[in-house]
Scaffold this active site. Structure first.
Site, PDB file in Angstrom:
ATOM      1  N   GLU A 144     -20.758  -5.297 -51.060  1.00 59.16           N
ATOM      2  CA  GLU A 144     -19.445  -4.662 -51.107  1.00 59.16           C
ATOM      3  C   GLU A 144     -19.444  -3.403 -50.245  1.00 59.16           C
ATOM      4  O   GLU A 144     -20.401  -2.628 -50.267  1.00 59.16           O
ATOM      5  CB  GLU A 144     -19.080  -4.309 -52.547  1.00 59.16           C
ATOM      6  CG  GLU A 144     -19.020  -5.528 -53.446  1.00 59.16           C
ATOM      7  CD  GLU A 144     -18.547  -5.203 -54.846  1.00 59.16           C
ATOM      8  OE1 GLU A 144     -17.927  -4.143 -55.060  1.00 59.16           O
ATOM      9  OE2 GLU A 144     -18.804  -6.028 -55.736  1.00 59.16           O
ATOM     10  N   GLU A 158     -22.273  -1.605 -52.943  1.00 61.20           N
ATOM     11  CA  GLU A 158     -23.303  -2.216 -53.783  1.00 61.20           C
ATOM     12  C   GLU A 158     -23.558  -3.651 -53.367  1.00 61.20           C
ATOM     13  O   GLU A 158     -22.758  -4.258 -52.660  1.00 61.20           O
ATOM     14  CB  GLU A 158     -22.915  -2.160 -55.260  1.00 61.20           C
ATOM     15  CG  GLU A 158     -21.632  -2.866 -55.605  1.00 61.20           C
ATOM     16  CD  GLU A 158     -21.188  -2.611 -57.048  1.00 61.20           C
ATOM     17  OE1 GLU A 158     -21.965  -2.047 -57.838  1.00 61.20           O
ATOM     18  OE2 GLU A 158     -20.071  -2.989 -57.374  1.00 61.20           O
ATOM     19  N   ASN A 160     -24.272  -7.214 -55.239  1.00 63.27           N
ATOM     20  CA  ASN A 160     -24.179  -7.871 -56.548  1.00 63.27           C
ATOM     21  C   ASN A 160     -24.624  -9.320 -56.450  1.00 63.27           C
ATOM     22  O   ASN A 160     -24.260 -10.010 -55.502  1.00 63.27           O
ATOM     23  CB  ASN A 160     -22.731  -7.871 -57.051  1.00 63.27           C
ATOM     24  CG  ASN A 160     -22.333  -6.531 -57.608  1.00 63.27           C
ATOM     25  OD1 ASN A 160     -23.097  -5.893 -58.313  1.00 63.27           O
ATOM     26  ND2 ASN A 160     -21.137  -6.091 -57.286  1.00 63.27           N
ATOM     27  N   ARG A 162     -24.330 -13.187 -57.192  1.00 61.77           N
ATOM     28  CA  ARG A 162     -23.104 -13.977 -57.235  1.00 61.77           C
ATOM     29  C   ARG A 162     -22.616 -14.210 -58.646  1.00 61.77           C
ATOM     30  O   ARG A 162     -21.443 -14.196 -58.914  1.00 61.77           O
ATOM     31  CB  ARG A 162     -23.316 -15.314 -56.523  1.00 61.77           C
ATOM     32  CG  ARG A 162     -22.062 -16.098 -56.337  1.00 61.77           C
ATOM     33  CD  ARG A 162     -21.052 -15.333 -55.463  1.00 61.77           C
ATOM     34  NE  ARG A 162     -19.741 -15.466 -56.053  1.00 61.77           N
ATOM     35  CZ  ARG A 162     -18.927 -14.474 -56.338  1.00 61.77           C
ATOM     36  NH1 ARG A 162     -19.259 -13.237 -56.110  1.00 61.77           N
ATOM     37  NH2 ARG A 162     -17.754 -14.701 -56.861  1.00 61.77           N
TER      38      ARG A 162
END
Length: 189
Positions: A144, A158, A160, A162
């Site tokens: 992101e 960040e 993340n 999935r």
């Protein structure tokens, strides 16, 4: 990221948050690293409201590291989707624009993202792949970014995995009932 650099980035008290905000300038965002889904994040516009908003973030995500970041108005929340394997390979699959939010929670995810010029988008994809390789990430994931319209710059938010949910995975389905068996055919004469 070394432990020393990580520790310096953490804000441990409302007083430290006030100091950080004074250095970078208001408005700022106070964000719990382990927050999500709109929890553990507050916009702070002045020093008078910092102590109470900082305590709200602490209370919503107890024990989480907390960061103070400069607010980037007129920006977009863009995400690069990627796959990375245990052999050190990673690829970017495209991405989405997740800028339509309510209370810091995504409402609509649009793809492909068109806010960033194609050359900048390619840089974002390259940066996401480089990050995944450098940290040894293995999974499908989302990197992101905050993309500023004003200067066409992107900033890492960040990485993340999935699988993102608001709770534990759902239980497995119940086992199927046993199949009825047919009696054997009668013997032939």
């Amino acid at each position: 990221l070394s432990d020393e650099v990580y520790a310096r980035a953490n804000v441990l008290s409302a007083e430290a948050a006030l100091k950080a905000a004074a250095e970078i300038g208001y408005p700022v965002m106070v964000k719990a690293s382990e927050g999500g889904g709109g929890k553990g994040i507050r916009k702070v516009e002045d020093a008078d409201t910092m102590p109470s908003l900082f305590r709200q973030v602490q209370g919503e995500v107890p024990g989480s590291p907390i960061f103070v970041m400069k607010l980037a108005p007129a920006s977009r929340h863009l995400e690069v989707q990627l796959l990375a394997d245990a052999h050190g390979q990673a690829i970017a699959l495209n991405g989405r624009d997740c800028s339509i939010q309510r209370r810091h929670q995504k409402i609509i995810e649009e793809g492909p993202p068109v806010a960033a010029p194609p050359t900048v988008w390619k840089e974002m994809e390259r940066a996401a792949v480089k990050l995944a390789k450098e940290v040894g990430y293995v999974n499908a994931g989302t990197v992101e970014y905050l993309f500023t319209n004003e200067d066409k710059t992107f900033y890492f938010l960040e990485l993340n995995p999935r699988r993102q949910g608001t709770g534990p995975p759902p239980p497995p389905p119940p086992p199927s009932p046993p199949r009825p068996t047919r009696p054997p055919p009668p013997p032939r004469a």
